[in-house]
Design an enzyme around this catalytic site. Structure first.
Site, PDB file in Angstrom:
ATOM      1  N   GLU A  38      24.835 -17.053  11.659  1.00 54.52           N
ATOM      2  CA  GLU A  38      25.425 -17.136  10.327  1.00 54.52           C
ATOM      3  C   GLU A  38      26.414 -18.306  10.213  1.00 54.52           C
ATOM      4  O   GLU A  38      27.370 -18.401  10.995  1.00 54.52           O
ATOM      5  CB  GLU A  38      26.127 -15.806  10.000  1.00 54.52           C
ATOM      6  CG  GLU A  38      26.918 -15.790   8.713  1.00 54.52           C
ATOM      7  CD  GLU A  38      26.093 -16.074   7.466  1.00 54.52           C
ATOM      8  OE1 GLU A  38      24.974 -15.544   7.359  1.00 54.52           O
ATOM      9  OE2 GLU A  38      26.563 -16.839   6.606  1.00 54.52           O
ATOM     10  N   THR A  80      21.283 -17.061   3.293  1.00 48.67           N
ATOM     11  CA  THR A  80      20.581 -16.552   4.486  1.00 48.67           C
ATOM     12  C   THR A  80      19.119 -16.229   4.168  1.00 48.67           C
ATOM     13  O   THR A  80      18.219 -16.547   4.951  1.00 48.67           O
ATOM     14  CB  THR A  80      21.236 -15.271   5.032  1.00 48.67           C
ATOM     15  OG1 THR A  80      22.633 -15.470   5.163  1.00 48.67           O
ATOM     16  CG2 THR A  80      20.663 -14.905   6.399  1.00 48.67           C
ATOM     17  N   HIS A 193      31.028 -15.282   8.738  1.00 44.57           N
ATOM     18  CA  HIS A 193      30.716 -15.400   7.308  1.00 44.57           C
ATOM     19  C   HIS A 193      31.997 -15.657   6.532  1.00 44.57           C
ATOM     20  O   HIS A 193      33.046 -15.121   6.873  1.00 44.57           O
ATOM     21  CB  HIS A 193      30.045 -14.110   6.824  1.00 44.57           C
ATOM     22  CG  HIS A 193      29.398 -14.249   5.483  1.00 44.57           C
ATOM     23  ND1 HIS A 193      30.117 -14.279   4.312  1.00 44.57           N
ATOM     24  CD2 HIS A 193      28.097 -14.398   5.133  1.00 44.57           C
ATOM     25  CE1 HIS A 193      29.278 -14.433   3.299  1.00 44.57           C
ATOM     26  NE2 HIS A 193      28.043 -14.509   3.772  1.00 44.57           N
ATOM     27  N   ASP A 252      21.895 -20.857   9.737  1.00 44.82           N
ATOM     28  CA  ASP A 252      21.153 -20.591   8.492  1.00 44.82           C
ATOM     29  C   ASP A 252      21.509 -21.559   7.362  1.00 44.82           C
ATOM     30  O   ASP A 252      20.654 -21.958   6.582  1.00 44.82           O
ATOM     31  CB  ASP A 252      21.304 -19.125   8.033  1.00 44.82           C
ATOM     32  CG  ASP A 252      22.742 -18.703   7.778  1.00 44.82           C
ATOM     33  OD1 ASP A 252      23.678 -19.436   8.155  1.00 44.82           O
ATOM     34  OD2 ASP A 252      22.928 -17.608   7.206  1.00 44.82           O
ATOM     35  N   HIS A 253      22.777 -21.965   7.288  1.00 47.68           N
ATOM     36  CA  HIS A 253      23.229 -22.863   6.208  1.00 47.68           C
ATOM     37  C   HIS A 253      24.663 -23.276   6.517  1.00 47.68           C
ATOM     38  O   HIS A 253      25.249 -22.797   7.493  1.00 47.68           O
ATOM     39  CB  HIS A 253      23.150 -22.177   4.843  1.00 47.68           C
ATOM     40  CG  HIS A 253      23.785 -20.815   4.824  1.00 47.68           C
ATOM     41  ND1 HIS A 253      25.142 -20.628   4.894  1.00 47.68           N
ATOM     42  CD2 HIS A 253      23.241 -19.572   4.825  1.00 47.68           C
ATOM     43  CE1 HIS A 253      25.411 -19.339   4.894  1.00 47.68           C
ATOM     44  NE2 HIS A 253      24.280 -18.659   4.866  1.00 47.68           N
TER      45      HIS A 253
HETATM   46  C1  GP9 Z   1      24.000 -10.759   4.280  1.00 49.25           C
HETATM   47  C2  GP9 Z   1      24.102 -11.863   5.267  1.00 49.25           C
HETATM   48  C3  GP9 Z   1      24.928 -13.003   4.743  1.00 49.25           C
HETATM   49  O1  GP9 Z   1      23.225  -9.685   4.715  1.00 49.25           O
HETATM   50  O2  GP9 Z   1      22.844 -12.284   5.678  1.00 49.25           O
HETATM   51  O3  GP9 Z   1      24.366 -13.510   3.595  1.00 49.25           O
HETATM   52  P1  GP9 Z   1      24.745 -14.917   2.983  1.00 49.25           P
HETATM   53  O4  GP9 Z   1      25.899 -14.700   2.063  1.00 49.25           O
HETATM   54  O5  GP9 Z   1      25.091 -15.844   4.082  1.00 49.25           O
HETATM   55  O6  GP9 Z   1      23.517 -15.326   2.277  1.00 49.25           O
HETATM   56 MN    MN Z   2      24.205 -16.711   5.735  1.00 46.78          MN
END
Ligand code: GP9
Ligand code: MN
Length: 415
Positions: A38, A80, A193, A252-253
């Protein structure tokens, strides 16, 4: 002489071909464990804050892995879930909204489904509500056998929406140990996150010191996720699963948005121009195959390329598929990565906000042709991908490809 160079180049090409061939099936039959890290961006790799490594475990792991040092995320508003979409389908996510919500009833021929056809058990593991990003609906379309969501975890240690990564990794290992093999799994972490809150006791390193609380806190949370991945590797070895598995770790980003450019400039000790901002969209891609030597690759690559690359390593050939990604070990690779906003990157240039930047010095180029050359291709890929999704065109995939085969049969016999 020129001939000499031709000879040398020919030799190099041969080497490359050979490497690509050698790698075909290099991980055949192994369990596949993806770790979606993440918000982990690439600038933290092999970097320090207050003199301490941000990702000490990953930095070591890279030495024994394929590490793609110029790998870009291509996500948009679906965050994500867009990364999951890119990796499963090798299509672009949508310019607006999240395809996981808007087109969850489309027909797809996704990676989990392909793995299932090849004898794999397929699962996604993520300690959050199953309905987040509509995953519980979309996963059926993608071909997952099982979704281990928050209900499959004991909430021992919470942060934000879910379990802390170290607990998540420990409990996920128990799920893997009991899983039918070979398996294809995606473990999606969560601690790192926004807004990067984490208890003091879980800080392995001190925060950065700038006027951005977000960037400051980002370093200890990335460091925590790095530790969780280390715990996971140790657990994998203890469980006897390590030798039979390959582990693919990718970001992921981005985690740090452009709101924090000033603080970022302070950290990077350079101006964050649009050119640098595109480079900040790099996320790590680490492919770890036990027993194989490590290699750092400078190939310009993106999340859309992961599926064909992985299938190559697994020795799986897919006949009828409509994808935009490329096998990164291929000998004929044209290095072009297209971001969802239309920016693009090649080995020579970065194009963003209507400016063509020279990668050698980061300055706008006089010769815009070097970028113009790609405009058509960039438009074509993004609009074809959108049309596939908006028109649910993959429902015709099998019949169209079957027609093709008929045409071939009617045509002249191949020599
Ligand atoms: C939520 C997690 C985070 O289940 O995958 O989501 P994001 O905000 O990064 O898209
Ligand atoms: Mn994410």
């Amino acid at each position: 002489s020129e001939d000499e160079l031709v000879e040398i180049m020919g030799y190099m090409e041969e080497q490359e071909d050979q490497r690509s061939k050698d790698l075909f099936g290099a991980a055949r039959g192994k369990n596949v464990i993806l770790i979606t890290a993440e918000s982990v961006q690439n600038f933290v790799i092999n970097n320090t804050v207050n003199g301490e490594e941000v990702t000490p475990f990953l930095n070591e792991l890279i030495k024994d892995s394929f590490y793609f040092e110029e790998f870009y995320h291509q996500t948009a508003q679906g965050k994500t879930s867009d990364s999951e979409f890119l990796i499963s389908n090798s299509l672009y996510p949508l310019p607006r909204g999240a395809v996981f919500f808007t087109h969850a009833s489309n027909e797809y021929y996704a990676l989990p489904e392909i793995m299932k056809e090849n004898g794999y058990y397929t699962a996604s593991l993520h300690a959050n509500n199953g309905s987040f990003w509509n995953r519980n609906v979309m996963y059926d379309q993608l071909g997952y056998d099982r979704f281990y969501d928050i209900n499959d975890y004991e909430i021992t240690n919470e942060v934000g929406w879910g379990l802390k990564d170290i607990d998540f990794m420990e409990q996920s290992l128990e799920h893997l140990v009991n899983m039918e093999q070979p398996f294809y799994t995606n473990l999606i972490t969560l601690t790192n996150h926004f807004p990067f809150d984490l208890d003091e006791e879980d800080h392995f390193i001190d925060p950065f010191n700038s006027n951005s609380r977000t960037l400051n806190q980002y370093f200890p949370t990335v460091r925590y996720t790095d530790e969780a991945i280390k715990v996971f590797f140790e657990g994998l070895k203890d469980a006897g699963l390590y030798e039979d598995s390959i582990v693919v770790i990718f970001g992921d980003h981005y985690g740090i948005s452009s709101f924090h450019n000033r603080a970022m400039e302070q950290y990077l000790e350079k101006d964050v121009t649009p050119f640098v901002e595109v480079q900040l969209q790099q996320v790590p891609l680490i492919i770890h195959i036990p027993g194989m030597e490590g290699e750092t690759l400078s190939t310009v690559s993106g999340q859309i390329d992961l599926r064909p690359t992985l299938l190559h390593l697994l020795g799986i050939t897919v006949e009828n598929q409509t994808i935009f990604g490329k096998n990164l070990f291929s000998e004929e690779l044209e290095e072009l990565v297209i971001l969802r906003d239309g920016s693009f990157i090649t080995p020579e240039v970065i194009y963003t906000n209507n400016v063509c930047y020279d990668k050698r010095n980061g300055l706008p180029m006089e010769e815009i042709q070097l970028c113009e050359h790609y405009f058509e291709e960039v438009d074509r890929q993004l609009s074809y991908s959108d049309r596939i999704i908006y028109g649910d065109l993959l429902r015709f995939e099998q019949s169209v490809t079957a027609d093709d085969e008929e045409i071939v049969e009617d045509g002249p016999a191949p020599k």
